[in-house]
Design an enzyme around this catalytic site. Structure first.
Site: not given
Length: 297
Positions: A2, A61-64
């Site tokens: 992040r 992975g990262c949901f964005w």
């Protein structure tokens, strides 16, 4: 992962943090060009005829990134990021990131099967990740970043298993993507919803623009995310601690190391204060946010 964009964008620390930034890079394959099959699904011409609605749940992975990828698919009527298949009710983002709740960052997709089929959604899903990586995508490491397909019916289970078998033929290593029955889906915090689209990236149907993650830095600079600013503070503190540790090891090496006692090392560390300006900046932001009683702006 992040922190990479924040750290690299802070002028005073950008050069010194270059090696550390690699540790926090966004990891999944959302930024790669679409494959031919996925491109056909994303760019298909279809009128919004309304009508039936079904639901699918994926983790990559990262949901964005996976959310933005599916927002662009014709026939997808709504997306929502959240947490699934864990053992704690209504978990927070921080709790999920700790890895102790067992949840995966996931995306719930509502779609019109008359426009886009579940099999076509699976095509886009497999195109957007590295399915052979266990518990992570790229540098996004942890059980919360595992990839998965969470079925809501026997028909979805059969389709998911068949697609995984077909996908396996493309790889030498075994596919790590889990296929499980969907349990309770807990929506993520409001600021996560449509995150990259709110950051300025295109979510229009048929768009094939590579997905980027630097929009988070723009949100920090524009003051649109108090949470992001808090992460900057935590990142700065981490960097300063790493610098202290490196400095102590270097000093010990120059002195020969062997003759220095633990007490002497601790005494030496007290002579190396944190960057007070950076520390004051972090504390000032935290106090302001607390006084305002706001978590996000």
């Amino acid at each position: 992962m992040r922190f990479r964009a924040f750290l690299a964008g802070i002028p005073l620390f950008s050069l010194a943090l270059a090696p550390a930034c690699a540790l926090f890079s966004m990891g999944n394959d959302m930024g790669k060009p679409y494959g031919e099959d996925a491109e056909r699904v994303v760019t298909k011409q279809a009128a919004d005829v309304g009508g039936a609605s079904e639901t699918a749940v994926f983790a990559a992975g990262c949901f964005w990134g996976i959310e933005l990828a599916f927002q662009r698919v014709p026939g997808v009527t709504n997306t929502e990021v959240g947490y699934i298949n864990g053992h704690k009710e209504n978990p927070t983002y921080d709790e999920v990131c700790s890895g102790e709740t067992g949840h995966a960052e996931a995306l719930r997709v509502e779609f019109n099967p008359d426009i886009v089929t579940y099999d076509e959604l699976l095509t886009v899903f497999w195109d957007r990740l590295n399915p052979t990586q266990v518990n992570g995508q790229g540098n996004d490491i942890g059980t919360q970043y595992r990839s998965g397909i969470y079925y809501l019916s026997d028909e979805q289970r059969v389709a998911a298993e068949a697609s995984r078998e077909a996908e396996q033929a493309k790889y030498v290593e075994p596919i790590a993507t889990e296929i499980q029955q969907a349990e309770t889906f807990w929506p993520a915090e409001k600021y996560h919803q449509g995150y990259l689209a709110k950051g300025g990236q295109c979510s229009a149907k048929g768009d094939l623009t590579p997905i980027r993650y630097e929009e988070r830095l723009k949100m920090v600079r524009s003051g649109r995310s108090v949470a992001a600013k808090s992460e900057v503070c935590r990142a700065l503190m981490l960097w300063m601690r790493l610098q202290q540790s490196t400095s102590r090891r270097s000093a010990a090496s120059k002195r020969g190391g062997a003759g220095q006692s633990g007490r002497a090392a601790r005494s030496q560390s007290k002579k190396e204060p944190l960057d007070l300006d950076a520390r004051r900046m972090c504390m000032k932001r935290r106090r302001r946010n607390s006084l305002e009683g706001k978590r996000w702006v």
